[in-house]
Design a protein around this motif. Structure first.
Motif, PDB file in Angstrom:
ATOM      1  N   SER A  13       3.880 -11.251 -27.822  1.00 18.97           N
ATOM      2  CA  SER A  13       5.263 -10.488 -28.123  1.00 18.97           C
ATOM      3  C   SER A  13       4.229  -9.024 -28.376  1.00 18.97           C
ATOM      4  O   SER A  13       5.366  -8.342 -28.057  1.00 18.97           O
ATOM      5  CB  SER A  13       5.397 -11.231 -29.942  1.00 18.97           C
ATOM      6  OG  SER A  13       6.870 -10.660 -29.870  1.00 18.97           O
ATOM      7  N   LEU A  14       3.564  -9.205 -29.167  1.00 14.52           N
ATOM      8  CA  LEU A  14       3.476  -7.712 -29.440  1.00 14.52           C
ATOM      9  C   LEU A  14       3.112  -6.747 -28.056  1.00 14.52           C
ATOM     10  O   LEU A  14       3.479  -5.734 -27.448  1.00 14.52           O
ATOM     11  CB  LEU A  14       2.058  -7.505 -30.023  1.00 14.52           C
ATOM     12  CG  LEU A  14       1.324  -6.235 -30.224  1.00 14.52           C
ATOM     13  CD1 LEU A  14       2.309  -5.495 -31.244  1.00 14.52           C
ATOM     14  CD2 LEU A  14      -0.096  -5.864 -31.434  1.00 14.52           C
ATOM     15  N   LEU A  15       2.466  -7.915 -27.330  1.00 17.77           N
ATOM     16  CA  LEU A  15       2.018  -7.728 -25.518  1.00 17.77           C
ATOM     17  C   LEU A  15       3.314  -6.875 -24.905  1.00 17.77           C
ATOM     18  O   LEU A  15       3.368  -5.713 -24.570  1.00 17.77           O
ATOM     19  CB  LEU A  15       1.258  -7.813 -25.118  1.00 17.77           C
ATOM     20  CG  LEU A  15       0.586  -7.695 -23.555  1.00 17.77           C
ATOM     21  CD1 LEU A  15      -0.117  -6.080 -23.589  1.00 17.77           C
ATOM     22  CD2 LEU A  15       0.301  -9.105 -22.724  1.00 17.77           C
ATOM     23  N   PHE A 126      12.264  -5.953 -38.040  1.00 18.87           N
ATOM     24  CA  PHE A 126      13.732  -5.370 -38.235  1.00 18.87           C
ATOM     25  C   PHE A 126      14.037  -4.600 -36.638  1.00 18.87           C
ATOM     26  O   PHE A 126      14.911  -4.242 -36.337  1.00 18.87           O
ATOM     27  CB  PHE A 126      14.038  -4.021 -39.721  1.00 18.87           C
ATOM     28  CG  PHE A 126      14.364  -5.279 -40.835  1.00 18.87           C
ATOM     29  CD1 PHE A 126      14.684  -6.847 -41.007  1.00 18.87           C
ATOM     30  CD2 PHE A 126      13.542  -5.018 -42.165  1.00 18.87           C
ATOM     31  CE1 PHE A 126      14.501  -7.427 -41.487  1.00 18.87           C
ATOM     32  CE2 PHE A 126      13.927  -5.476 -42.679  1.00 18.87           C
ATOM     33  CZ  PHE A 126      14.761  -6.755 -42.480  1.00 18.87           C
ATOM     34  N   ALA A 127      12.906  -3.513 -36.743  1.00 12.76           N
ATOM     35  CA  ALA A 127      12.616  -2.079 -35.590  1.00 12.76           C
ATOM     36  C   ALA A 127      13.220  -2.956 -34.462  1.00 12.76           C
ATOM     37  O   ALA A 127      14.057  -2.640 -33.207  1.00 12.76           O
ATOM     38  CB  ALA A 127      11.696  -1.480 -35.863  1.00 12.76           C
ATOM     39  N   LEU A 128      12.077  -4.518 -34.514  1.00 11.25           N
ATOM     40  CA  LEU A 128      11.954  -4.894 -32.661  1.00 11.25           C
ATOM     41  C   LEU A 128      13.988  -5.554 -32.885  1.00 11.25           C
ATOM     42  O   LEU A 128      14.384  -5.265 -31.047  1.00 11.25           O
ATOM     43  CB  LEU A 128      11.328  -5.742 -32.773  1.00 11.25           C
ATOM     44  CG  LEU A 128      11.154  -6.903 -32.097  1.00 11.25           C
ATOM     45  CD1 LEU A 128       9.994  -6.248 -30.659  1.00 11.25           C
ATOM     46  CD2 LEU A 128       9.965  -8.000 -31.830  1.00 11.25           C
ATOM     47  N   ILE A 158      14.806   5.237 -28.783  1.00  8.75           N
ATOM     48  CA  ILE A 158      14.322   3.734 -28.654  1.00  8.75           C
ATOM     49  C   ILE A 158      12.811   3.962 -28.540  1.00  8.75           C
ATOM     50  O   ILE A 158      11.887   3.653 -29.177  1.00  8.75           O
ATOM     51  CB  ILE A 158      14.850   3.395 -27.613  1.00  8.75           C
ATOM     52  CG1 ILE A 158      16.548   2.042 -27.741  1.00  8.75           C
ATOM     53  CG2 ILE A 158      13.681   1.294 -27.650  1.00  8.75           C
ATOM     54  CD1 ILE A 158      16.464   1.972 -29.156  1.00  8.75           C
ATOM     55  N   VAL A 159      11.997   4.557 -27.957  1.00 14.21           N
ATOM     56  CA  VAL A 159      10.775   4.561 -27.371  1.00 14.21           C
ATOM     57  C   VAL A 159       9.987   5.470 -28.722  1.00 14.21           C
ATOM     58  O   VAL A 159       9.376   4.689 -29.843  1.00 14.21           O
ATOM     59  CB  VAL A 159      10.433   5.786 -25.967  1.00 14.21           C
ATOM     60  CG1 VAL A 159       9.004   6.397 -26.763  1.00 14.21           C
ATOM     61  CG2 VAL A 159      10.698   5.018 -25.093  1.00 14.21           C
ATOM     62  N   LEU A 160      11.040   6.689 -29.731  1.00 17.82           N
ATOM     63  CA  LEU A 160      10.170   6.684 -30.703  1.00 17.82           C
ATOM     64  C   LEU A 160      10.505   5.949 -32.189  1.00 17.82           C
ATOM     65  O   LEU A 160       9.449   5.154 -32.556  1.00 17.82           O
ATOM     66  CB  LEU A 160      11.323   7.946 -31.025  1.00 17.82           C
ATOM     67  CG  LEU A 160      11.172   9.380 -30.476  1.00 17.82           C
ATOM     68  CD1 LEU A 160      11.907  10.309 -31.081  1.00 17.82           C
ATOM     69  CD2 LEU A 160       9.524   9.462 -30.420  1.00 17.82           C
ATOM     70  N   LEU A 161      11.800   5.298 -31.889  1.00 18.75           N
ATOM     71  CA  LEU A 161      12.229   3.954 -32.933  1.00 18.75           C
ATOM     72  C   LEU A 161      10.969   2.902 -33.019  1.00 18.75           C
ATOM     73  O   LEU A 161       9.659   2.397 -33.165  1.00 18.75           O
ATOM     74  CB  LEU A 161      13.297   3.359 -33.314  1.00 18.75           C
ATOM     75  CG  LEU A 161      14.595   5.178 -33.249  1.00 18.75           C
ATOM     76  CD1 LEU A 161      16.252   4.013 -33.440  1.00 18.75           C
ATOM     77  CD2 LEU A 161      13.675   5.133 -34.998  1.00 18.75           C
ATOM     78  N   LEU A 162      11.189   2.617 -31.831  1.00 15.10           N
ATOM     79  CA  LEU A 162      10.640   1.103 -31.447  1.00 15.10           C
ATOM     80  C   LEU A 162       8.182   1.028 -31.123  1.00 15.10           C
ATOM     81  O   LEU A 162       8.017   0.620 -31.824  1.00 15.10           O
ATOM     82  CB  LEU A 162      10.721   0.624 -30.067  1.00 15.10           C
ATOM     83  CG  LEU A 162      10.288  -0.868 -29.991  1.00 15.10           C
ATOM     84  CD1 LEU A 162       9.571  -1.959 -30.653  1.00 15.10           C
ATOM     85  CD2 LEU A 162      10.464  -1.644 -28.526  1.00 15.10           C
ATOM     86  N   GLY A 163       7.645   2.488 -31.035  1.00 16.48           N
ATOM     87  CA  GLY A 163       7.167   2.644 -30.695  1.00 16.48           C
ATOM     88  C   GLY A 163       6.428   3.303 -32.427  1.00 16.48           C
ATOM     89  O   GLY A 163       5.514   2.730 -32.660  1.00 16.48           O
ATOM     90  N   GLY A 164       7.092   4.044 -33.364  1.00 15.14           N
ATOM     91  CA  GLY A 164       6.685   4.647 -34.630  1.00 15.14           C
ATOM     92  C   GLY A 164       6.902   2.495 -34.948  1.00 15.14           C
ATOM     93  O   GLY A 164       5.845   2.523 -36.212  1.00 15.14           O
ATOM     94  N   LEU A 167       3.715   1.063 -34.357  1.00 11.60           N
ATOM     95  CA  LEU A 167       2.254   1.746 -34.742  1.00 11.60           C
ATOM     96  C   LEU A 167       2.160   1.541 -36.626  1.00 11.60           C
ATOM     97  O   LEU A 167       1.544   1.164 -36.390  1.00 11.60           O
ATOM     98  CB  LEU A 167       1.762   2.937 -34.416  1.00 11.60           C
ATOM     99  CG  LEU A 167       2.082   3.256 -32.785  1.00 11.60           C
ATOM    100  CD1 LEU A 167       2.257   5.005 -32.452  1.00 11.60           C
ATOM    101  CD2 LEU A 167       0.409   3.119 -32.588  1.00 11.60           C
ATOM    102  N   SER A 168       3.148   1.999 -37.072  1.00 10.69           N
ATOM    103  CA  SER A 168       3.379   2.019 -38.476  1.00 10.69           C
ATOM    104  C   SER A 168       3.686   0.657 -39.117  1.00 10.69           C
ATOM    105  O   SER A 168       3.482   0.773 -40.304  1.00 10.69           O
ATOM    106  CB  SER A 168       4.063   3.199 -38.984  1.00 10.69           C
ATOM    107  OG  SER A 168       3.776   4.502 -37.984  1.00 10.69           O
TER     108      SER A 168
END
Length: 341
Positions: A13-15, A126-128, A158-164, A167-168
Motif C-alpha cells: 500500500s505504501l509503495l 485520512f489523507a490517503l 494532491i502532490v503536496l498533501l499526499l506527499g506531506g 512523510l509526516s
C-alpha cells in the motif's frame, strides 16, 4: 529465495502511494506545460507567425479549412469530451492523473485490507482517502465540465498533501480505538471527505476567478493591451462563469458538510453521551459550516459576488485544511485520533 523479505500488504500500500505521488508529479508537469502552451497559442504575434508544418495541414484562415468545433468559445465550459480542443499536454496530464488515481485507489484498498477495516482511522489514512476522493470528484467533473485548466492547481495540491502526509503522518496499521468502532466512522468520515473534495474544486475555481477578474478589469481599462496580456487566462471562461460553477460545487459540498455535523453529533452521543461538548474539532467543524453558510447567503443576496465571494470561498477551504492539519495535530481533545506519538 533465501534471505529475501516478503513485502507486507501495508508495505505494498505504501509503495503504491509513493508511485501515485510520483505519477501525480508528472501529471502536474504536463498540466503546467499545457497552461504555458495555451499562453503561447493565444499570443497574437505568435499566431501570425504560425504556419502549417505537417504534411496535409490546412491553414484555418483559408476557405477550404474545416469548421472549428462549437466549443471554441472559452465560456463553453459545459462541453462533451468529444467536442473539446485536443490539447496534447492536457490530455497527457489527464491520462497520468487517471493512472495515479488507480495506483492510489489500489493503495487505499490495500491499506484497508491490511487493517481489516475502513482506511480512515488516523491522519495518514485520512489523507490517503481524502485526496483520492478529491481526484475522483475532479475526474467525474471532467465528464461534464472542461476543467482541465484546474489540473495544475488540483494535482499540485494532491502532490503536496499526499506527499506531506506520507512523510509526516505515516504510521503502521494499528487496531481501532474504542470510540471509533462504530458504523458512524464509515458514514461520518466518508461524507466529510466527500464535502472536502467538492470544496477543493470550488477553491480552485475561485482562485482562477480572482486571476480572471483581474485580467478582465485590466482589459476594460486598457482594451488595446488586452490581446498582449493575460496569457492562458484568455483561453478560460469568464470570471462570472467560474464563480457560478464554484457556487454549484459549494452548494453540494455544503449539504454533505451539514450531514457531517449531524452525523458527528449522533456519533458523539453514542460514544460520549452528549451531542455537543465544545471540543476543538467540533467547534472548527461548525466554524467551517458557518463560513460556507455565510458564503452561500452573501452570494444569494447579490451583495457579495465577484472577488469578495471568491475570497470567502478560499478562506473556507483554508479553514478545512487548518481543521485537518493543525487542529488534529496540535489541539488536544476527544477527537485526537491522529495516530502520531
Amino acid at each position: 529465495m533465501p534471505g529475501t523479505e516478503t513485502l507486507s500488504l501495508d508495505g505494498i500500500s505504501l509503495l503504491l502511494a509513493w508511485t501515485a505521488i510520483a505519477t501525480y508529479a508528472l501529471a502536474f508537469v504536463a498540466y503546467t506545460v499545457d497552461l504555458a502552451q495555451r499562453s503561447a497559442r493565444t499570443n497574437p504575434a505568435l499566431e501570425q507567425q504560425r504556419t502549417p508544418t505537417l504534411v496535409g495541414a490546412v491553414d484555418q484562415g483559408s476557405p477550404n479549412a474545416p469548421a472549428l468545433p462549437a466549443q471554441a468559445r472559452p465560456d463553453d465550459i459545459h462541453v462533451p469530451p468529444a467536442q473539446r480542443p485536443r490539447l496534447l499536454w492536457a490530455r497527457i496530464g489527464t491520462a497520468l492523473t487517471v493512472l495515479a488515481f488507480l495506483f492510489q485507489l489500489a493503495g487505499t484498498i490495500a491499506r484497508g485490507i491490511a487493517a481489516e477495516r475502513v482506511p480512515w482511522a488516523n491522519m495518514y489514512e485520512f489523507a490517503l482517502t481524502g485526496t483520492v476522493l478529491i481526484v475522483a470528484v475532479y475526474l467525474l467533473a471532467l465528464r461534464r465540465y472542461d476543467l482541465r485548466f484546474l489540473g495544475a492547481f488540483l494535482v499540485g495540491m494532491i502532490v503536496l498533501l499526499l506527499g506531506g502526509a506520507t512523510l509526516s503522518f505515516y504510521v503502521e496499521v494499528v487496531p481501532l480505538m474504542d470510540p471509533l468502532k462504530s458504523i458512524w466512522l464509515v458514514i461520518h468520515v466518508f461524507v466529510a471527505s466527500l464535502a472536502t473534495a467538492l470544496f477543493a474544486l470550488a477553491c480552485g475555481l475561485s482562485v482562477t476567478q480572482l486571476l480572471q477578474s483581474r485580467r478582465e478589469r485590466r482589459a476594460s481599462i486598457s482594451p488595446e493591451s488586452a490581446g498582449q496580456r493575460g496569457g492562458f487566462l484568455r483561453t478560460l471562461p469568464s470570471g462570472e462563469v467560474l464563480e457560478t460553477l464554484a457556487y454549484r460545487f459549494v452548494i453540494v459540498g455544503f449539504m454533505f458538510w451539514t450531514f457531517t455535523l449531524i452525523a458527528g453529533a449522533i456519533w458523539a452521543n453514542d460514544s460520549w453521551g452528549r451531542y455537543w461538548g465544545f471540543d476543538t474539532k467540533e467547534v472548527w467543524t461548525f466554524v467551517i459550516w458557518v463560513l460556507y453558510a455565510g458564503y452561500i447567503h452573501a452570494r444569494a443576496t447579490r451583495g457579495w459576488r465577484g472577488n469578495r465571494s471568491a475570497w470567502l470561498c478560499i478562506i473556507g477551504f483554508a479553514a478545512v485544511l487548518f481543521n485537518f492539519t493543525v487542529v488534529n495535530v496540535y489541539f488536544p481533545g476527544l477527537h485526537s485520533y491522529s495516530g502520531l506519538t
